[in-house]
Enzyme design. Sequence first.
Site, PDB file in Angstrom:
ATOM      1  N   HIS A   1     -11.683-151.650 -80.510  1.00 32.77           N
ATOM      2  CA  HIS A   1     -10.749-152.087 -79.461  1.00 32.77           C
ATOM      3  C   HIS A   1     -10.823-151.224 -78.205  1.00 32.77           C
ATOM      4  CE1 HIS A   1      -8.323-154.910 -81.985  1.00 32.77           C
ATOM      5  NE2 HIS A   1      -8.734-154.106 -82.954  1.00 32.77           N
TER       6      HIS A   1
ATOM      7  N   LYS B   1       2.679-154.575 -69.739  1.00 33.48           N
ATOM      8  CA  LYS B   1       1.673-153.979 -70.622  1.00 33.48           C
ATOM      9  C   LYS B   1       1.994-152.500 -70.744  1.00 33.48           C
ATOM     10  CE  LYS B   1      -1.318-155.556 -67.534  1.00 33.48           C
ATOM     11  NZ  LYS B   1      -2.354-156.289 -68.234  1.00 33.48           N
ATOM     12  N   ARG B   2       1.355-151.809 -71.682  1.00 27.93           N
ATOM     13  CA  ARG B   2       1.545-150.368 -71.747  1.00 27.93           C
ATOM     14  C   ARG B   2       1.183-149.715 -70.421  1.00 27.93           C
ATOM     15  NH1 ARG B   2       2.955-147.865 -76.729  1.00 27.93           N
ATOM     16  NH2 ARG B   2       2.583-145.939 -75.616  1.00 27.93           N
TER      17      ARG B   2
ATOM     18  N   LYS C   1      -5.029-149.314 -66.422  1.00 23.10           N
ATOM     19  CA  LYS C   1      -4.419-150.631 -66.197  1.00 23.10           C
ATOM     20  C   LYS C   1      -3.903-150.767 -64.760  1.00 23.10           C
ATOM     21  CE  LYS C   1      -2.974-151.075 -71.068  1.00 23.10           C
ATOM     22  NZ  LYS C   1      -3.581-152.331 -71.593  1.00 23.10           N
TER      23      LYS C   1
ATOM     24  N   THR D   1      -4.468-159.409 -73.965  1.00 23.42           N
ATOM     25  CA  THR D   1      -3.984-160.624 -74.623  1.00 23.42           C
ATOM     26  C   THR D   1      -2.762-161.156 -73.872  1.00 23.42           C
ATOM     27  OG1 THR D   1      -2.847-159.142 -76.158  1.00 23.42           O
ATOM     28  CG2 THR D   1      -4.840-160.222 -76.955  1.00 23.42           C
TER      29      THR D   1
ATOM     30  N   LYS E   1      -1.387-165.094 -72.737  1.00 23.42           N
ATOM     31  CA  LYS E   1      -0.030-165.628 -72.887  1.00 23.42           C
ATOM     32  C   LYS E   1       0.492-166.123 -71.539  1.00 23.42           C
ATOM     33  CE  LYS E   1       0.431-162.156 -76.440  1.00 23.42           C
ATOM     34  NZ  LYS E   1       0.773-160.746 -76.695  1.00 23.42           N
TER      35      LYS E   1
HETATM   36  C1  26Q Z   1      -5.110-143.391 -82.709  1.00 23.99           C
HETATM   37  C2  26Q Z   1      -5.104-142.144 -83.294  1.00 23.99           C
HETATM   38  C3  26Q Z   1      -3.969-141.356 -83.255  1.00 23.99           C
HETATM   39  C4  26Q Z   1      -2.824-141.858 -82.643  1.00 23.99           C
HETATM   40  C5  26Q Z   1      -2.821-143.113 -82.048  1.00 23.99           C
HETATM   41  C6  26Q Z   1      -3.972-143.880 -82.080  1.00 23.99           C
HETATM   42  C7  26Q Z   1      -3.988-145.220 -81.446  1.00 23.99           C
HETATM   43  C8  26Q Z   1      -2.931-146.104 -81.627  1.00 23.99           C
HETATM   44  C9  26Q Z   1      -2.923-147.347 -81.017  1.00 23.99           C
HETATM   45  C10 26Q Z   1      -5.049-145.623 -80.664  1.00 23.99           C
HETATM   46  C11 26Q Z   1      -5.050-146.881 -80.055  1.00 23.99           C
HETATM   47  C12 26Q Z   1      -3.982-147.762 -80.231  1.00 23.99           C
HETATM   48  C13 26Q Z   1      -3.912-149.075 -79.621  1.00 23.99           C
HETATM   49  C14 26Q Z   1      -4.880-149.630 -78.916  1.00 23.99           C
HETATM   50  C15 26Q Z   1      -4.735-150.946 -78.306  1.00 23.99           C
HETATM   51  O1  26Q Z   1      -3.671-151.555 -78.297  1.00 23.99           O
HETATM   52  N1  26Q Z   1      -5.826-151.498 -77.769  1.00 23.99           N
HETATM   53  C16 26Q Z   1      -5.797-152.831 -77.161  1.00 23.99           C
HETATM   54  O2  26Q Z   1      -6.155-153.777 -78.153  1.00 23.99           O
HETATM   55  C17 26Q Z   1      -5.985-155.101 -77.688  1.00 23.99           C
HETATM   56  C18 26Q Z   1      -6.288-156.048 -78.833  1.00 23.99           C
HETATM   57  O3  26Q Z   1      -7.653-156.099 -79.068  1.00 23.99           O
HETATM   58  C19 26Q Z   1      -6.869-155.355 -76.487  1.00 23.99           C
HETATM   59  O4  26Q Z   1      -6.569-156.639 -75.986  1.00 23.99           O
HETATM   60  C20 26Q Z   1      -6.642-154.310 -75.397  1.00 23.99           C
HETATM   61  O5  26Q Z   1      -7.592-154.482 -74.366  1.00 23.99           O
HETATM   62  C21 26Q Z   1      -6.754-152.912 -75.991  1.00 23.99           C
HETATM   63  O6  26Q Z   1      -6.420-151.941 -75.024  1.00 23.99           O
END
Ligand code: 26Q
Length: 835
Positions: free
Chosen positions: A365, A557-558, A563, A662, A666
Amino acid sequence: MSNAPDDAQNADNQTQLALRRTFVDRLRYSRSKNPSTATTFDRFVAVSLAVRDRLVERWIETQRTYYEQDTKRAYYLSAEYLLGRTLRSNLKALAIYDDYKKVLAEIGIDLDEVLEQEPDAGLGNGGLGRLAACFLESLATLSLPAIGYGIRYEFGIFEQAIRDGYQVERADEWLKFGNPWEFARPEYTVAVGFGGQTLHVPTEDGFRVLWKPATKVTGVPYDTPVAGYRCNTVNTLRLWAARADQEFDFQLFNAGDYLRAVEEKNASEVISKVLYPNDSFEIGRELRLKQEYFFVACSIHDIVHRYLKQHATFASFSEKVAIQLNDTHPAIAIAELMRVLVDEHNVEWEEAFKQTVGAFGYTNHTLLPEALERWPAATFARLLPRHLELIQEINRRFLREVTTHFPHSPELVSRMSIISDGAEREVRMAHLAVVGSHSVNGVAQLHSDLVQARLLKDFHDLWPERFNNKTNGVTPRRWILECNSQLSNLLTERLGTDSWVTNLEALKQLEPSVEDAEFRTSLRTIKMENKLELAKLIFKLTKLRVDPQSMFDVQIKRLHEYKRQHLAALHAVTLYLRAKRGEAVQPRTLIFGAKAAPGYRRAKLIIKLIHSIADIINGDKRQSAVRIVFMPNYRVSLAERIIPAADLSEQISTAGMEASGTGNMKLAMNGALTIGTLDGANIEIREAVGEENFFLFGLTAEEVLEKQRQRLTGRAALKNDPLLEEALKLIREGFFCPEEPDLFHQLVDDLLGYDQYLVLADFAEYAQKQAEVEREFRNTDEWTRKAGYNIVRMGRFSSDRTIREYAEGIWGVSPCAIASPRDPSLVPNAHPDLV
Ligand code: 26Q
């Protein structure tokens, strides 16, 4: 002669009678209340329990059918599930929403008010977690045998409040008043080990390895039914909660070490306490690795146990089991399955590895190298000594293969190694995931191309056949049917059927309608009503009055620098300056929703920047063109209110940095036009809706790379743009934040200096495209035509399509129809315990 309408009427009445009875029963027997003493929350719980009762028969029948047919199952492993609310979805899935609305109205209860009582299940950060939730819903709706596994966090994503323009975080106590959807299953607990030693014990034909963990933690499963839309399938989401190991406790208590025993108990239970609020990897948090291993060990145990109930050997394991890794967060599952097969079940290494690779698929991702998960080998050695040994052995055999394929390239060997050889050795989880899986996919075409060409190029050279793309999608049930009822009714009416709900591609039959003025008038009316509703909510939450006639320009979004929320904020300042000069600026309401990771200082500063700019601009009553709203505590249930009301969707990430997005999908399927870069799924959305219905701007991913190589400063992009220069100067000098005039100094200086995300480099084209947006928006009918084409051409972005591609292309699982639920006492051959 039968009278069909009367029969239907009778059936309705019967259903409604039954619904009323179960509701009142649930109020009485599960809440100990009667209709006159019940609170709205009691009513929410009672309706939910009544709905749950209806799901249970289908749930049991579904699990019985999978067992009897011994179907191949897909197991989705994800550290996050951003489910939001469940009641409305389940009412709609079971086709009892309208009945319930009527039944409750008859006794003076407003269903919508009841639905508002449900707290969001916020067990995720953003896109990745919400994707997992959309996938579970599509899996059930497509009747695919699947189980989701994850962590039952006691506290989900933090609640965001805003104080003086700054984000403050509070614990998300979503379980405080109980969760009507889950079933605790303490009878299926799993013991999970941590630390300790490995023993190599000689045997007749070599040796066996025994792992003697130093501590154990118990995993307790909590099951939530996942209902398919109108199809009888009810799948399971199984989330694990950590409890102290009874036996371990017992020993300590017995040894008289009371305080140490209580401490250890706490240390165990903290594992499932809280979701890490970062949506990107941050090195050094050992508890996070414990969380990952904890839920993976429980899940692998469960999967193997279920397989062994129907199979004597592991020879057909990967014919019955497909395991999908949602990013690398559960990638330790590869080592854990090897441990269970080799150490616990005596399977030969080669056979075990063949079954492992055959079972696993890995979804990436992110392309940002700093976001890739890696753990110090020393941490692994301490927490998971046996897994480190197994990873070393997997790596040894893998690097032998690399050398055979590409002899004489020691650099390649060190680049590809699962364990990096720097000053501090680290386990690279993405490398482990690729080596242990038969499939590696990205989440949009550009992203998959870049995974293959850049991020994992060496691996793609070695195993091109493993790599593929699965463009993300979103569930049209939640993201159209449930959140935009008026649009849904219009689509059903025009199409003459509601088939679009489970076949979103059917909307393309409405292309001719878009050319029909009456249809466009309906679309416009619906958008205006949705905007009025949102304006009310904005007033309720922020006390700001916004004009529903203005353009609702949405960025939800976050919060992340890539972004580029600050690009939109900067542009808003230039609009404001133009309005102040008396230029005719199209009235616009910028709506932001975003949480920043609590430790991400720059992201939090951007939230403060947006608030500071908003204070000045909104407070300046001499202009009314620009209003800025920051909606606090952005979450799934808030997205459901904002998205149907959006005119413009901001998808403005630096090209090559947003894997997919995503929210872009939407918003487009609800009739917002996109202003966006050639990034992630934007590219495919633009292709689908037509380039004339999409506002494109900005550098391409290739150009971004080239610019970054050139190391130009942001200042270089300022030339001939006095308006941008003035905006930056005002921000820098504290015009928007007189209380703390130096606050944004560094931020602006960084943009003028290194400008890693090319905010200034893209600004001119962005502003130009926004001017075009303004012109187009004034041509109301033409705008609505474009919105219409967006809606009817978004069929490809249903998560049903995505999930079919995973099922056929990666998992090899097929739909399994479930019969209508029968009276449980009539089911023949009571079957063995179904886990
Ligand atoms: C990893 C290790 C330690 C702590 C936290 C994490 C961690 C947690 C959540 C790393 C990444 C995330 C989330 C990532 C995320 O939401 N990525 C998004 O995924 C979507 C679905 O595929 C994409 O549409 C987005 O582009 C992407 O940013």
